[in-house]
Design a protein around this motif. Sequence first.
Motif, PDB file in Angstrom:
ATOM      1  N   PHE A   1      90.441   9.801  89.728  1.00  0.00           N
ATOM      2  CA  PHE A   1      89.172  10.478  89.499  1.00  0.00           C
ATOM      3  C   PHE A   1      89.412  11.846  88.854  1.00  0.00           C
ATOM      4  O   PHE A   1      88.756  12.229  87.877  1.00  0.00           O
ATOM      5  N   ALA A   2      90.431  12.566  89.419  1.00  0.00           N
ATOM      6  CA  ALA A   2      90.689  13.932  88.965  1.00  0.00           C
ATOM      7  C   ALA A   2      91.188  13.950  87.518  1.00  0.00           C
ATOM      8  O   ALA A   2      90.868  14.883  86.765  1.00  0.00           O
ATOM      9  N   VAL A   3      91.937  12.923  87.124  1.00  0.00           N
ATOM     10  CA  VAL A   3      92.405  12.852  85.741  1.00  0.00           C
ATOM     11  C   VAL A   3      91.200  12.764  84.801  1.00  0.00           C
ATOM     12  O   VAL A   3      91.141  13.444  83.765  1.00  0.00           O
ATOM     13  N   GLY A   4      90.224  11.957  85.204  1.00  0.00           N
ATOM     14  CA  GLY A   4      88.994  11.837  84.407  1.00  0.00           C
ATOM     15  C   GLY A   4      88.307  13.189  84.267  1.00  0.00           C
ATOM     16  O   GLY A   4      87.936  13.618  83.164  1.00  0.00           O
ATOM     17  N   VAL A   5      88.170  13.884  85.410  1.00  0.00           N
ATOM     18  CA  VAL A   5      87.535  15.199  85.397  1.00  0.00           C
ATOM     19  C   VAL A   5      88.314  16.126  84.472  1.00  0.00           C
ATOM     20  O   VAL A   5      87.730  16.868  83.666  1.00  0.00           O
ATOM     21  N   MET A   6      89.659  16.074  84.566  1.00  0.00           N
ATOM     22  CA  MET A   6      90.506  16.949  83.773  1.00  0.00           C
ATOM     23  C   MET A   6      90.255  16.743  82.274  1.00  0.00           C
ATOM     24  O   MET A   6      90.086  17.699  81.522  1.00  0.00           O
ATOM     25  N   ILE A   7      90.182  15.476  81.851  1.00  0.00           N
ATOM     26  CA  ILE A   7      90.008  15.185  80.432  1.00  0.00           C
ATOM     27  C   ILE A   7      88.647  15.623  79.937  1.00  0.00           C
ATOM     28  O   ILE A   7      88.507  16.215  78.871  1.00  0.00           O
ATOM     29  N   VAL A   8      87.630  15.388  80.771  1.00  0.00           N
ATOM     30  CA  VAL A   8      86.284  15.821  80.392  1.00  0.00           C
ATOM     31  C   VAL A   8      86.274  17.327  80.201  1.00  0.00           C
ATOM     32  O   VAL A   8      85.782  17.854  79.196  1.00  0.00           O
TER      33      VAL A   8
END
Lengths: 650, 381
Positions: free
Chosen positions: B59-66
């Motif tokens: 989940f956090a990787v997704g947030v990071m990329i956004v």
Amino acid sequence: MNRDPDRHKIFTRRAAMLAGGKAILLTALCGRLYYLQVVEADRYATLADENRINLRLLAPPRGRIIDRFGRPLAENQQNYRLQLVPEDVKGSEIDEVLTHVQKIVTLTESDRRRIVREVRRNRAFVPVTLKENLSWSEVARIEINAPDLPGLMIDVGRSRRYPYGPEAAHVLGYVAAVSEKDLDEDPLLKLPGFRVGRAGIEKVHDLDLRGTGGSSEVEVNAFGRMIRELSRREGQPGAEVMLTLDMGLQEYIAKRLGEESASVVVMDVRNGDVLAMVSNPSYDSNDFNRGLSSGEWQQLVNNERSPLINKSIAGVYSPGSTFKMMVLLAALEKGVISPDHKIHCSGEYELGDAKFHCWKRRGHGFVDAMEAITESCDVYFYEIAKRTGIDRIAATARKFGLDEPTGVDLPGEQGGLIPTRDWKRATRDEPWHQGETVIAGIGQGFVLLTPLQMALMTARLANGGRAITPHLTRAIGGNAGAPRQPADVQSMNIPPGHLAIVTEAMNRVVNHPTGTARRSETGIEEFPMAGKTGTVQVRRISKLEREQGVRKNEDLPWKYRDHALFVGFAPVENPRYAISVVVEHGGGGSSTAAPIARDVLVEAYNRQSAGPGLPIAYDDRPRNGNSDSATASSGEPAPTEIADRGEGGG
Amino acid sequence: MRSGLSTPELTLGRKLISINWLLVLLISMVAAVGFAMLYSAANGSMSPWAERQMLRFAFAVGVMIVIATVNIRIWLRYAYVLYFMALGLLVAVEVAGYVGMGAQRWLSLGFVNIQPSELMKIFLVLALARYYNASAIEDIGSITRLIVPIALITAPTILILRQPDLGTAIMVAMTGGAVLFLAGVRLWKFALVGIGALAAAPIAWQFLHGYQKKRVLTFLNPETDPLGAGYHIIQSKIALGSGGLMGKGFMLGPQSHLHFLPEMQTDFIFTMLAEEFGLVGGLALIVLYALIVTYGIIIAVKSRNQFGRLVAGGITTTFFLYVFINIAMVTGLIPVVGVPLPLVSYGGTVMLTLMIGFGLVIGVGVHRDVPVGRRGEAEGL
């Protein structure tokens, strides 16, 4: 390109400085790791092992005690106990933990005191037993609550069990928790719940029965719970001790005595094997192992029939008429009478101003030696005692081992008392009076014997005057060791003719119409019993009581009644068993004691003939010693080859 | 100007391509180490920790990329808003937070419990970066220009200290200091603050909580209380030391698995790693961290705007502080202050905070050529 080159320059410089600082700090971390994991690695590896490895002592199983046929008299059974490892109780006091535990299992105040004491005494990693003999539901409740009870564990232990309970308690003794004064170098004694022998055979052979401890290295987690065993060194289990007892006979005697306060000792006259030793009433050894409440203890201590005392070895009694054989042998040996010399009994005997009565008020008339024993004439013995003198009587008694403890392998044996002139001067600072010799002639006055001594005296009379000694241990660890009775048991050098007179007289006591125990014949033709009755006054019936109508012994309160005694052997020819029966306040020797002796010896005889049906074939070989067949009665040839082998292993 | 023209060309596709994927890989590698250690901590089980940690990371990787793709000027614009929002949450914790582990740190938002002090680490950097982005080089030297930044740092630090959370308070203060340092504040001023802090230490001692005092004292001499407060440090050192050069092997660390090592899935997870993989394993992880920090610094230095530089530099420093404080703590170099090992220790809020931070750092890299004016306008000076 860059619109604020100054700021960028400053930033780059500062970033480089910061990065340098970070590099230094990270290098410091690496250095720290190197120091801990390489330089100090060994030290920490040791600490880690100390953390996780506990050395635990393994208690060896205590040796069993079995009777001569291998029937277990003392054995071990599994039980569950709750233990506490003090060092694992982190951050909270022992008291708090105990309070928590009390919600699950009951602990008395004295339990708590004991636990706190043991915690203080032992090192912190030694588990302390909180409660023994947990029930299944208690085990389950503790297991469920285990996460909330740090330092607690359930241990499967062994506890001592005595299948026969009271019937052999005085011989076996009991085991109990280790007390401060027991502590020595043996680390086993510091184990929680360890038991040492406190009485009887358990005490005498404690070291053999105990064995030696093993040890186990176990890995434990931070809460002290064992994870796995890393290595194990087995200890040496305690040795099995085989006794000379025949538990079947022992049981029979206990049953036969019922409520009586009494002692019965049965001995093999050929080798001193004690086949039965019953002291009644008794206690249950299992109760001592479990731990007595103070109420139970008071009950045992205050009981007027003294169940805690082994009367067979620690009770001392006037032997009464059973002592007359000693007096007769002394008189014959000194030559003050010949066997057929007759002395007149008028029912009373005067010495100076004193008057001594025969038990038979009308008197026996003229009696010779044999008749005097058969009919238990007191006047005859007053007279020959006076002629023989106390020191010569004592010398004969000494030959029979009556002046000292027999040395049987039990703790707490008493020695009885054989008085002499010197003894009286030394202990009382008074001269000896002739009247005291006269009284000693019928086994009263100062003379005192234990029931075991009476049995030993009888056995030595019956076996042709050989100085066997009594013992209860037959083998330790399956190894009989050296024969307890060397083949050449010392002869006491009693002239065979004198012995023949005494034993024949004892035969007539039971098997002659005039004998005092004539109603106690065995009724088995090949197994007749010989013996001697004795009745010992505990208190004279006073004139006042006589006037109030108290005539007979039975009318008195129990504790003032006469002691009833009987010593005997069987069979008459080639004797095998000697017996002594003492019934405290039991009334008459012939009415109470002799029938018991008869029943017991008949039982022994029946058990002997039923041999093949028993768990182990009854070993009726003499253990040793009977090779001296010249002095032993004729009949069965003496099995010398067995005597030579010393009967190793049984 | 050329740079002014480049902005419209930055499409989402280009942004994704220009993401520093090597940094993402490094981050994922460290996180994977964390999954392995959490798996080991549970005695070879995905539950309760490893599985949840993996989901959080995904989940956090997704947030990071956004976050990385969001235009950096938007962060500049909302920097103060976010800062005051976090400050407001800290006040809310003071008023309505609930107590966990003896400290009031968490705020329940109904569906999720958040730790405002973690968010503050990031938003403080944004606020300070915005402030210094607007400052001319000649203004930085002025004493009066220090009042606002110091207030920005002090307010959350005091609120976090009151929770009480000494470790986070120190980190917030040091992160703020690092941004000031990178912005060019004179070194003697830091020296002055350092001396002032030393002078104030005895006074601060009075305000420390009992357990905090105890931790400091225990740090100074852990052996005085081997079963109490010193237990953590002693056991951690034993575990590390007994691991030796090569370690005891994966899932075979006796100190950890026999529970001598406390909190092995959170603050002391590095100890467990070093016990199981030895010095080699410990150094390898430190090298991974060093690489991440290096990338962060490179991104910062390469950025063409002061805001981006300060954001990347500040957040990278925050990350570094996590690493250093945690490892120094478990190796007994500094007192136990309760700072987790970033990306490895079990915990959701810290993971999310870190990944938001990395998103911003990567975003700085993605938008390194975006011109940012002093007030955040596209055409700066």
